[in-house]
Structures are given as C-alpha cells and as structure tokens.
Design a protein around this motif. Structure first.
Motif, PDB file in Angstrom:
ATOM      1  N   ARG A   5       0.841  -1.205   0.000  1.00 32.04           N
ATOM      2  CA  ARG A   5       0.000   0.000   0.000  1.00 32.04           C
ATOM      3  C   ARG A   5       0.877   1.255   0.000  1.00 32.04           C
ATOM      4  N   ALA A   6       0.593   2.166  -0.905  1.00 30.72           N
ATOM      5  CA  ALA A   6       1.394   3.398  -1.006  1.00 30.72           C
ATOM      6  C   ALA A   6       0.502   4.619  -0.853  1.00 30.72           C
ATOM      7  N   LEU A   7       1.027   5.617  -0.155  1.00 36.86           N
ATOM      8  CA  LEU A   7       0.363   6.922  -0.086  1.00 36.86           C
ATOM      9  C   LEU A   7       1.124   7.886  -0.998  1.00 36.86           C
ATOM     10  N   ILE A   8       0.385   8.570  -1.865  1.00 34.69           N
ATOM     11  CA  ILE A   8       0.994   9.583  -2.733  1.00 34.69           C
ATOM     12  C   ILE A   8       0.420  10.935  -2.348  1.00 34.69           C
ATOM     13  N   THR A   9       1.297  11.879  -1.960  1.00 31.28           N
ATOM     14  CA  THR A   9       0.828  13.262  -1.836  1.00 31.28           C
ATOM     15  C   THR A   9       1.052  13.910  -3.207  1.00 31.28           C
ATOM     16  N   GLY A  10       0.154  14.823  -3.590  1.00 25.41           N
ATOM     17  CA  GLY A  10       0.293  15.432  -4.918  1.00 25.41           C
ATOM     18  C   GLY A  10      -0.207  14.530  -6.028  1.00 25.41           C
ATOM     19  N   LEU A  59      -0.252  19.439   3.269  1.00 22.72           N
ATOM     20  CA  LEU A  59       1.127  19.543   3.766  1.00 22.72           C
ATOM     21  C   LEU A  59       1.285  20.655   4.803  1.00 22.72           C
ATOM     22  N   LEU A  60       0.315  21.564   4.856  1.00 22.59           N
ATOM     23  CA  LEU A  60       0.376  22.639   5.851  1.00 22.59           C
ATOM     24  C   LEU A  60      -0.135  22.164   7.205  1.00 22.59           C
ATOM     25  N   ASP A  61      -0.690  20.951   7.278  1.00 25.20           N
ATOM     26  CA  ASP A  61      -1.379  20.492   8.482  1.00 25.20           C
ATOM     27  C   ASP A  61      -0.897  19.095   8.874  1.00 25.20           C
ATOM     28  N   GLU A  62       0.058  19.036   9.818  1.00 21.13           N
ATOM     29  CA  GLU A  62       0.643  17.740  10.185  1.00 21.13           C
ATOM     30  C   GLU A  62      -0.401  16.785  10.759  1.00 21.13           C
ATOM     31  N   PRO A  74       0.025   2.921   5.124  1.00 21.07           N
ATOM     32  CA  PRO A  74       0.801   2.547   3.934  1.00 21.07           C
ATOM     33  C   PRO A  74       2.177   2.011   4.333  1.00 21.07           C
ATOM     34  N   SER A  75       2.783   1.231   3.422  1.00 19.52           N
ATOM     35  CA  SER A  75       4.172   0.794   3.670  1.00 19.52           C
ATOM     36  C   SER A  75       5.158   1.732   2.966  1.00 19.52           C
ATOM     37  N   GLU A  76       4.652   2.522   2.010  1.00 17.86           N
ATOM     38  CA  GLU A  76       5.507   3.481   1.295  1.00 17.86           C
ATOM     39  C   GLU A  76       4.771   4.820   1.184  1.00 17.86           C
ATOM     40  N   VAL A  77       5.512   5.910   1.363  1.00 14.77           N
ATOM     41  CA  VAL A  77       4.941   7.251   1.184  1.00 14.77           C
ATOM     42  C   VAL A  77       5.779   7.994   0.141  1.00 14.77           C
ATOM     43  N   TYR A  78       5.111   8.515  -0.882  1.00 10.43           N
ATOM     44  CA  TYR A  78       5.782   9.315  -1.914  1.00 10.43           C
ATOM     45  C   TYR A  78       5.326  10.754  -1.740  1.00 10.43           C
ATOM     46  N   ASN A  79       6.246  11.628  -1.298  1.00 14.50           N
ATOM     47  CA  ASN A  79       5.855  13.016  -1.070  1.00 14.50           C
ATOM     48  C   ASN A  79       6.120  13.858  -2.321  1.00 14.50           C
ATOM     49  N   LEU A  80       5.111  13.949  -3.179  1.00 17.39           N
ATOM     50  CA  LEU A  80       5.235  14.700  -4.435  1.00 17.39           C
ATOM     51  C   LEU A  80       4.572  16.077  -4.345  1.00 17.39           C
ATOM     52  N   ALA A  81       3.814  16.328  -3.312  1.00 20.48           N
ATOM     53  CA  ALA A  81       3.096  17.605  -3.217  1.00 20.48           C
ATOM     54  C   ALA A  81       4.077  18.752  -2.996  1.00 20.48           C
ATOM     55  N   ALA A  82       3.803  19.877  -3.648  1.00 19.43           N
ATOM     56  CA  ALA A  82       4.642  21.074  -3.476  1.00 19.43           C
ATOM     57  C   ALA A  82       4.010  22.234  -4.221  1.00 19.43           C
ATOM     58  N   GLN A  83       4.400  23.461  -3.853  1.00 18.62           N
ATOM     59  CA  GLN A  83       4.218  24.604  -4.744  1.00 18.62           C
ATOM     60  C   GLN A  83       5.411  24.467  -5.684  1.00 18.62           C
TER      61      GLN A  83
END
Ligand code: NAP
Ligand code: GDD
Length: 320
Positions: A5-10, A59-62, A74-83
């Motif tokens: 299971r993966a979490l993708i931000t962005g 991403l502004l709210d931990e 998730p077992s993997e997190v991909y942090n793609l979110a950004a300005q």
C-alpha cells in the motif's frame, strides 16, 4: 501475500497521476492525498479515480497527515506535493517555504510518529543545483539554489537526509531533473510552447510570448521518471539519486523542434517578453544519472525529440 500500500501526496499533479498508474500496475493499493478546494481538479486522475482511494490532507497540516497515516497504514509514502512553479516562488516566497520546505518536515514527522518503518520518498529537484558548481551535476555536486523554490527544496532534501540519519528511517531524496509530458501544467515552458504551437497551427493564436530562450535544461519524460521513484524505495538501503537523461537542450531548441514538427518556424511567432524573465536564472542543468543507472538499473526510454513531438501531437488533438 498482502498487497503493498502506497500513499501519494500530490496525486492530482503530473507526477502523482503517472506514479498512481504505475503503482496500480504493480499491484499496489494506492491512497492519494488531496487538499480541499472549492472546485474539483481531478483531470489527470479521472480515468483511475475508481481504482484509488482519495483522502483529504494538506502539507500545511501535520495532524491531517497523522490521521490519514494511522487510518490507512501505507508501507511506502511518496511526497510529491509542493508549490512547484519556480516563477511563483519569487512572488510567494513564504508560502513556497511553508509548503515545499517545511511541508516535508510535517509529513516526515507524521511518518516518524505513526510508524518510522514506512519507506519515504522525497521529490527533490535539480533546481537545488541552481548556479551550477560542476557540469554535469551528480549526487556529490555542491548545491547553489537560485530561487525561493530551490531553497525550499534544499531544506526538504536535507531534512530527509537528517531524518534518515537521526531516526534510522528508510528515507530517500530523488534529485530529479526536469521531466515533462502531455499532462504538464500549462505554465511550465515546455507545455506552454507545445500548447501554443497547436493553437497557432489551428489558427486560434497568433504569437507565443516567452522569456529567456537560452536557458538549458535536461528534459526527460515524466512516465520514465516515476519508475525511478519506485525503484528507490525497493533497495536494501535508503540513498539519494540523481535522475536525468544526461543531455541538455535550450528553450530555443525546444521551440525549433516543436514549431518545426508542424511545418512552422518559431522565429515567426515567438515574442520575447520581459515578464517571463526571472530575478535570478538557472542557466544550465545537465545531470549525471550514472548512479541510478548502476544501482537501480534505471534508464530513460523516451528521447528529447520523441518527448517534444508527443507533447505537440497531444496538444493538437486536445485543441481541435
Ligand atoms: P505539480 O503538477 O505542480 O503537482 C503538485 C501537486 O502538489 C498537486 O497535486 C497539488 O495539488 C499538490 N499540492 C500543492 N500544495 C499542496 C499542499 N499544501 N498540500 C497537499 N498537496 C499540495 O508538480 P509535478 O510536476 O507533478 O512535480 C511533483 C513533485 O516533484 C513536486 O514536488 C515538484 O516540486 C517535484 N519536482 C518536479 C520536477 C518536474 O520537472 N516535474 C522536477 C523535480 C522535482 P493541487 O492539484 O490541489 O494543486
Ligand atoms: N515557465 C516559463 N515560461 N519558463 C520560461 C519562459 C516562459 O514563458 N520563457 C523562458 N523560460 C525558461 C525559464 O526561465 C527557465 O530557465 C526554463 O524556461 C524552464 O522553466 P520552467 O519550465 O518553468 O521549469 P523550471 O526549470 O524553472 O522548473 C521545473 O523544473 C524543476 C527541476 O529542475 C519545475 O518542474 C520545478 O518544479 C522542478 O523542480
């Protein structure tokens, strides 16, 4: 065996949409973090919307991320979110720092609190090399960012390294050079050009206003680059990698090929407009992907010319 299971931000962005597709093909459960907005912006993921789980967070709210990590594990997190737009970072430097810089600490810390065993990918950027200190740029090249975006990404890079070293977390920083696709945002120069070429060819526009045509970038295909992100999280040990093609071309050359593909000369349509110049420019980027080639077995599959013509063809079809 249990599904990964993966979490993708962005996930609503260019890379998020391709990564989600790729992970679904690999048999993953995909959780996509989306931020609340008054209108829906699922254009890039509408075709896979029923195959992924979309959850609200920012991403502004931990706290929002602690909750969703606890719930979905998730077992993997991909942090793609950004300005992610460099030009905007000059007019919104504080906001860019909050999201693109401190946002990384918020999600990393949420991972540490919920389960430090979760593998973490940070979307770092060749923009960190800025005023380049060596050619080509590799994992050992010193950084010299030239925009608030680049500075924020550098913070994100080092906090990722710091959490890896402080808490023994499997956290990787992928230093990705520019990568494009038909899903690229319209404000970035490649898509701005290919969309304008299509509209000019179809008689809908008469000119294209651009800034610095002499800037050079190492441009690859986004779909190739999301494979590298996944590979980074499948190794025995966490590490940082440059991902690039190793070739560089100017914005002018991009224009030449894109206009040339539809039988036009860019010089007849491109107008230089000071508004698109930046307070500080990154003149040249070209990456050395040797480490990713060797350790990850990663190689790009789409050439520069194929990328440009693919984007022009896609914009011709979309503008008809
Ligand atoms: P993109 O198309 O601009 O997508 C950015 C994503 O981040 C969107 O889904 C956006 O959501 C989301 N986002 C923005 N602020 C957020 C917040 N506060 N909370 C949660 N989500 C937020 O970017 P991309 O081209 O796919 O790039 C992906 C990542 O790689 C970015 O971090 C970028 O900086 C980095 N990167 C990109 C390249 C490149 O050439 N593409 C190269 C190196 C590094 P909305 O849809 O709601 O706006
Ligand atoms: N956007 C834009 N618009 N750029 C222009 C224009 C224009 O009208 N005219 C010339 N350029 C030049 C910019 O000055 C820059 O040198 C180059 O084209 C590329 O600009 P962008 O496409 O906006 O991308 P970027 O290189 O600044 O940033 C992208 O790549 C980074 C990786 O190096 C973004 O995707 C970043 O998020 C990413 O980290």
């Amino acid at each position: 065996m249990a599904k990964k299971r993966a979490l993708i931000t962005g996930i609503t962005g260019q890379d998020g949409s391709y990564l989600a597709e790729y992970l679904l093909e690999q048999g993953y459960d995909v959780i996509g973090m989306i931020r609340r907005s008054s209108t829906v912006n699922f254009e890039r993921i509408h075709h896979i919307q029923d195959k992924v789980t979309l959850v609200a967070g920012d991403l502004l709210d931990e706290v929002s991320m602690i909750h969703l990590l606890r719930e979905h594990r998730p077992s993997e997190v991909y942090n793609l979110a950004a300005q992610s737009f460099v030009q905007t970072s000059f007019s919104q430097p504080v906001f860019t720092g909050e999201v693109t810089g401190l946002g990384v600490t918020r999600i990393l810390d949420a991972v540490r609190v919920v389960d430090p065993g979760i593998r973490f990918y940070q979307a770092s950027s060749s923009e960190m090399f800025g005023k380049v200190q060596a050619v080509p740029q590799s994992e050992t090249t010193p950084f010299y960012p030239r925009s608030p975006y680049g500075v924020a990404k550098l913070y994100g890079h080092w906090i990722t390294v710091n959490y890896r070293e402080s808490y023994d977390m499997y956290a990787c920083s992928g230093i990705l050079f520019n990568h494009e696709s038909p899903r690229r945002g319209l404000e970035f120069v490649t898509r701005k050009i290919t969309n304008a070429v299509a509209r000019i060819k179809l008689g809908k526009d008469k000119e294209l206003r651009l800034g610095n045509l002499d800037a050079k970038r190492d441009w690859g295909y986004a779909k190739d680059y999301v494979r590298a992100m996944h590979l980074m999280l499948q190794q025995d040990t966490a590490d940082d990698y440059v991902v690039s093609t190793g070739e560089t071309y100017s914005v002018r050359r991009f224009c030449e090929i894109a206009f040339g593909h539809v039988g036009l000369n860019y010089q007849d349509y491109v107008v230089i407009d000071e508004r698109f110049y930046r307070p500080a420019e990154v003149d040249l980027l070209v990456g050395d992907p040797a480490k990713a080639n060797k350790n990850l077995g990663w190689k790009p599959q789409v050439t520069f010319e194929q990328l440009v013509t693919m984007m022009v063809e896609s914009d011709l079809a979309a503008n008809k």
